[in-house]
Design a protein around this motif. Structure first.
Motif, PDB file in Angstrom:
ATOM      1  N   SER A 164       0.833  -1.214   0.000  1.00 39.15           N
ATOM      2  CA  SER A 164       0.000   0.000   0.000  1.00 39.15           C
ATOM      3  C   SER A 164       0.859   1.252   0.000  1.00 39.15           C
ATOM      4  CB  SER A 164      -0.922   0.019   1.228  1.00 39.15           C
ATOM      5  OG  SER A 164      -1.848  -1.031   1.159  1.00 39.15           O
ATOM      6  N   ASP A 167      -5.538  -0.970  -4.915  1.00 38.98           N
ATOM      7  CA  ASP A 167      -5.021  -1.477  -3.635  1.00 38.98           C
ATOM      8  C   ASP A 167      -6.058  -2.356  -2.951  1.00 38.98           C
ATOM      9  OD1 ASP A 167      -3.477  -1.998  -1.478  1.00 38.98           O
ATOM     10  OD2 ASP A 167      -3.529   0.033  -0.643  1.00 38.98           O
ATOM     11  N   GLU A 168      -5.892  -3.656  -3.082  1.00 39.15           N
ATOM     12  CA  GLU A 168      -6.776  -4.628  -2.397  1.00 39.15           C
ATOM     13  C   GLU A 168      -8.239  -4.288  -2.631  1.00 39.15           C
ATOM     14  OE1 GLU A 168      -5.463  -7.159  -0.758  1.00 39.15           O
ATOM     15  OE2 GLU A 168      -3.465  -6.529  -0.128  1.00 39.15           O
TER      16      GLU A 168
HETATM   17 MG    MG Z   1      -2.031  -2.819   2.040  1.00 39.65          MG
END
Ligand code: MG
Ligand code: ADP
Length: 248
Positions: free
Chosen positions: A49, A169-170
């Motif tokens: 991240s 991101d995810e």
């Molecule tokens: Mg992360």
């Protein structure tokens, strides 16, 4: 790795980032070619991240270079807004404006930032929402949507700014399992349209399917990178092997 960073869409060299005494990115070198899909895998806390946030200029880096189309965007004092317009980012949480309809959420950026006239911005937003399978939800409000629909709206909102690169991101981590597929379908569609993407994910089967290249992060370094066949089929680093044994 090429010695000429300017031939790539994005090139990171020796990027370092700490939070207090914690070194989170410890010398990241990464080249991203136009149209390439790169997934970042690695344990929680490995720096995925932070790496994406630094590339989107949400976090300043401490050292190194981030070249984007030949310009070092990590230079202190550079105006981040025009860069963020060209590098879209989608998060695990959808962050839609709750008091605005779906179409207005998507039209807002073009209206406010690109100064697109309202009717034109809404028309563009509608087209994007149709493309993402949300035709029936155009006038709904975010709290009337499923998580998968909200995430697709968030993607439409980012696409409305016509980014050249997308950082993901995810983006499926907050979703119920049965809603993951519809969001991954959007990522497949973006790839088929040639979008350059960096994608941090725990969806290993999807990473294997969609990636041109997989990067394994470990303690703030890219420990190993290669094609999905290389990384998932024959990882050379013991840390990569251990990680994959845990998650697959
Ligand atoms: Mg992360
Ligand atoms: P990942 O996405 O791979 O799980 P992160 O980039 O979120 O990893 O985090 C890497 C490390 O940086 C972790 O140890 C995390 O606690 C730390 N970290 C991330 N953001 C911050 C912050 N804003 N302040 C302090 N520490 C942070």
């Amino acid at each position: 790795m090429s010695s000429n960073p300017s031939s790539h869409k994005i090139s990171l060299r020796a990027v370092e980032k700490s939070f207090g005494d914690t070194a989170v990115l410890r010398g990241i070198d990464l080249d991203v070619t136009d149209g390439e899909v790169i997934t970042l895998i690695g344990a929680s806390g490995s720096g995925k991240s932070t790496l994406l946030r630094c590339m989107n200029l949400l976090e300043p880096i401490d050292d190194g270079v981030i070249m984007f189309d030949g310009v070092d965007i990590a230079e202190p004092g550079l105006d981040a807004d025009p860069i963020r317009r060209r590098i879209g980012m989608i998060f695990q949480s959808f962050n839609l404006f709750p008091h605005m309809s779906v179409v207005d959420n998507v039209a807002l950026g073009p209206r406010k930032v690109l100064k697109t006239p309202k009717a034109e911005a809404r028309s563009l937003a509608r087209d994007l929402l149709v493309r993402l399978g949300l035709e029936a939800r155009i006038d709904a409000y975010p709290d009337q949507l499923s998580g998968g629909q909200q995430q697709r709206v968030a993607i439409a909102r980012s696409l409305a700014m016509e980014p050249e690169v997308m950082l993901l991101d995810e983006i499926t981590s907050a979703l119920d399992p049965e809603l993951v597929g519809e969001v991954l379908d959007v990522v497949r569609d973006l790839k088929s349209r040639g979008m350059t993407m960096l994608f941090a994910t725990h969806e290993m089967a999807f990473a294997r399917e969609i990636s041109d290249r997989v990067c394994f992060l470990h303690h703030g370094r890219i420990l190993e990178q290669g094609t999905p066949t290389d990384i998932f089929g024959a990882p050379t680093e013991q840390r990569t092997q251990e990680f994959l044994q845990r998650v697959i």
